[in-house]
Design an enzyme around this catalytic site. Structure first.
Site, PDB file in Angstrom:
ATOM      1  N   VAL A 152       0.848  -1.200   0.000  1.00  0.00           N
ATOM      2  CA  VAL A 152       0.000   0.000   0.000  1.00  0.00           C
ATOM      3  C   VAL A 152       0.878   1.241   0.000  1.00  0.00           C
ATOM      4  O   VAL A 152       1.722   1.417   0.881  1.00  0.00           O
ATOM      5  CB  VAL A 152      -0.930   0.033   1.238  1.00  0.00           C
ATOM      6  CG1 VAL A 152      -1.790   1.289   1.225  1.00  0.00           C
ATOM      7  CG2 VAL A 152      -1.802  -1.206   1.298  1.00  0.00           C
ATOM      8  N   GLY A 162       3.405   2.204  -1.770  1.00  0.00           N
ATOM      9  CA  GLY A 162       4.832   2.076  -2.109  1.00  0.00           C
ATOM     10  C   GLY A 162       5.761   2.475  -0.981  1.00  0.00           C
ATOM     11  O   GLY A 162       5.851   1.809   0.044  1.00  0.00           O
ATOM     12  N   GLY A 211       7.171   2.779 -15.261  1.00  0.00           N
ATOM     13  CA  GLY A 211       7.085   1.608 -14.381  1.00  0.00           C
ATOM     14  C   GLY A 211       6.135   1.766 -13.209  1.00  0.00           C
ATOM     15  O   GLY A 211       6.207   1.004 -12.253  1.00  0.00           O
ATOM     16  N   ASP A 225      -7.190  -1.049  -8.125  1.00  0.00           N
ATOM     17  CA  ASP A 225      -5.952  -1.041  -7.346  1.00  0.00           C
ATOM     18  C   ASP A 225      -6.134  -0.226  -6.050  1.00  0.00           C
ATOM     19  O   ASP A 225      -5.750  -0.672  -4.963  1.00  0.00           O
ATOM     20  CB  ASP A 225      -4.826  -0.457  -8.216  1.00  0.00           C
ATOM     21  CG  ASP A 225      -3.501  -0.371  -7.486  1.00  0.00           C
ATOM     22  OD1 ASP A 225      -2.808  -1.383  -7.398  1.00  0.00           O
ATOM     23  OD2 ASP A 225      -3.169   0.735  -7.002  1.00  0.00           O
ATOM     24  N   LYS A 242      -6.105  -1.558  -2.065  1.00  0.00           N
ATOM     25  CA  LYS A 242      -5.274  -0.959  -1.014  1.00  0.00           C
ATOM     26  C   LYS A 242      -6.140  -0.434   0.126  1.00  0.00           C
ATOM     27  O   LYS A 242      -5.790  -0.571   1.305  1.00  0.00           O
ATOM     28  CB  LYS A 242      -4.424   0.167  -1.613  1.00  0.00           C
ATOM     29  CG  LYS A 242      -3.353  -0.363  -2.576  1.00  0.00           C
ATOM     30  CD  LYS A 242      -2.735   0.753  -3.392  1.00  0.00           C
ATOM     31  CE  LYS A 242      -1.618   0.247  -4.299  1.00  0.00           C
ATOM     32  NZ  LYS A 242      -1.226   1.215  -5.329  1.00  0.00           N
TER      33      LYS A 242
HETATM   34  N1  HSE Z   1       0.318   0.450  -9.991  1.00  0.00           N
HETATM   35  C1  HSE Z   1       0.390   1.000  -8.693  1.00  0.00           C
HETATM   36  C2  HSE Z   1       0.231   2.492  -8.778  1.00  0.00           C
HETATM   37  C3  HSE Z   1       1.717   0.753  -8.024  1.00  0.00           C
HETATM   38  O1  HSE Z   1       0.234   3.057  -9.859  1.00  0.00           O
HETATM   39  O2  HSE Z   1       0.083   3.095  -7.733  1.00  0.00           O
HETATM   40  C4  HSE Z   1       1.748  -0.489  -7.230  1.00  0.00           C
HETATM   41  O3  HSE Z   1       0.769  -0.519  -6.269  1.00  0.00           O
END
Ligand code: HSE
Length: 442
Positions: free
Chosen positions: A132, A134, A187, A201, A205
């Site tokens: 969660v 990064g 990335g 996503d 989280k």
């Molecule tokens: N793909 C996610 C983001 C990163 O863009 O926040 C990894 O959780």
């Protein structure tokens, strides 16, 4: 100095960052861990693939058994995305007596109960700071540093890709596609970027944070979510005119034992910290009943910020801190308290609404009449002068933007649906939530 042998499974974007930290900064990790974290193995699918790290001879392997069967490897960073084979590998690692560190939030959001139960029954632990936000240490903060508090509210920008896209569209005038391509090149994005931009996503989280902050047994699929994939720069323009910015916000608020959870593009007042979060940065505002307001900000995606969280977890596991907190917290267990999710239709909020309407007498009256019937109170309205060069001004649709006071989500949705049925309303309507200190509708 004592040596703890560790392994990585998956040497992609994050895995190569973890390898670099372990190999290039071994002295630093040793100082914090009081022992050397020795990278014994790195399991990959293809050893020939070009990677952004240089691994010593004999470390790279395609054979997971070299990790499973080595009793000296005690900590493994599982950095494979997606659900399978990640779930199977996690179970194999736990059963082989390894403690596991992961950045895979989808795996935890989907299979948390099974994996945490298995780890507990085997006397092992799972660490997931990197899953969660990064590089922001939000898991440690909520689960340890704030443990004297009841968290009462939490609002976050939890998806770096979405924030990057929204920021570039808003600030630089980039197209949605150009911003998404750049986020992928840098990335930040998931292998399947639709999970970034459709709110999945962020919802995964938020589900993890809801376990930690509220003891809520919540499935990410039960969190109402809307992504940024249908955002129009027209609305960013109106939001700016009204003094707001649009961000993808994960929202949680606890009132008594009732928990509001949602993920949606949301208007936030310019100048508020969340409104000013740029590029791929993540941010989380947390309110605790003892500590008050806190604000966390940092890089929520990308190689080194995520690797920073993974390696910190590896150190905590090796030192023995994580096994203790893992046992104490009993996450995803039956012990979690039973807060109930507020049904989506009952979620309170303020709303931004945009309609395309014919510019003729009585249109505003019809719209405000419906808003009144649904008990929605207007806080402001924008309609610009029609284009003076247009020959047929009355039949040319114009944009009408309405901001409301607080009302339940269901009432707002019904009102917008009814308004779009009016013959004087052309095209699709836009509706977004507005985040700020709520005021009672009058
Ligand atoms: N793909 C996610 C983001 C990163 O863009 O926040 C990894 O959780």
């Amino acid at each position: 100095m004592e040596k703890t042998k560790v392994a990585i499974v998956g040497v992609g974007t994050v895995g190569s960052g973890v390898a670099r930290l372990l190999l290039d900064h071994g002295d630093r990790t040793a100082r914090h861990a009081g022992r050397t974290l020795w990278l014994e193995k790195a399991v990959v699918r293809d050893v020939k693939k070009v990677r952004d790290c240089v691994l010593p001879a004999g470390v790279l392997t395609t054979d997971l058994n070299e990790v499973l069967s080595d009793p000296e490897i005690s900590v493994v960073a599982l950095l494979v995305g997606g659900l399978e084979p990640a779930r199977t590998i996690m179970l194999q690692l736990l059963e082989a007596g390894k403690d596991v560190v992961t950045a895979n939030k989808a795996l935890l959001a989907e299979h948390g109960p099974e994996l945490f139960d298995r780890a507990r029954s085997l006397g092992r632990c799972i660490a997931f700071e990197a899953a969660v936000a990064g590089g922001i240490p939000i898991i440690a903060n909520i689960s340890q540093c704030l443990s004297a508090n009841q968290v009462t509210a939490l609002q976050g920008i939890l998806n770096g890709t979405s924030n990057f896209i929204v920021h570039k569209m808003d600030d630089q005038g980039w197209s949605y596609d150009a911003a998404l391509r750049e986020a992928q090149r840098l990335g930040f994005a998931e292998a399947d970027p639709s999970m970034d931009v459709d709110g999945t996503d962020a919802a995964q989280k938020l589900a993890i944070l809801a376990h930690l902050a509220f003891g809520a047994r919540v499935r990410w699929q039960d969190i109402a979510r809307t992504g940024i994939d249908t955002l129009d720069t027209v609305d960013m323009g109106f939001a700016a005119e009204l003094g707001y910015r649009i961000k993808l916000i994960a929202h949680a608020r606890l009132t008594g034992d009732r928990l509001e959870l949602s993920v949606s593009p949301t208007l936030i007042r310019q100048g508020q910290p969340l409104a000013e979060v740029q590029n791929n940065y993540n941010a989380i505002s947390v309110v605790g009943d003892a500590v008050g307001d806190l604000f966390f900000h940092g890089q929520g995606a990308g190689r080194m910020p995520t690797a920073s969280a993974v390696v910190a977890d590896m150190i905590d596991v090796a030192v023995g801190r994580t096994p203790i907190t893992f046992r104490t917290l009993e996450l995803w267990s039956d012990r979690e308290s039973k807060v109930s999710l507020v049904p989506f239709d009952d979620l309170p909020g303020r709303y931004y609404m945009r309609f395309e309407v014919l510019d003729k007498p009585g249109v505003m009256a019809q719209i405000t009449s419906i808003l009144g019937q649904e008990n929605l109170s207007i806080s402001s309205i924008i309609q610009h002068e029609p284009d003076p060069d247009s020959s047929s001004q009355e039949t040319q649709p114009v944009k009408l933007v309405i901001m409301t006071h607080e009302a339940p989500e269901g009432a707002a949705r019904t009102a917008v649906h009814r308004i779009t049925q009016l013959p004087v309303v052309t095209g699709k309507a836009v509706r977004m939530r507005v985040l700020e200190t709520p005021r009672k509708a009058r």
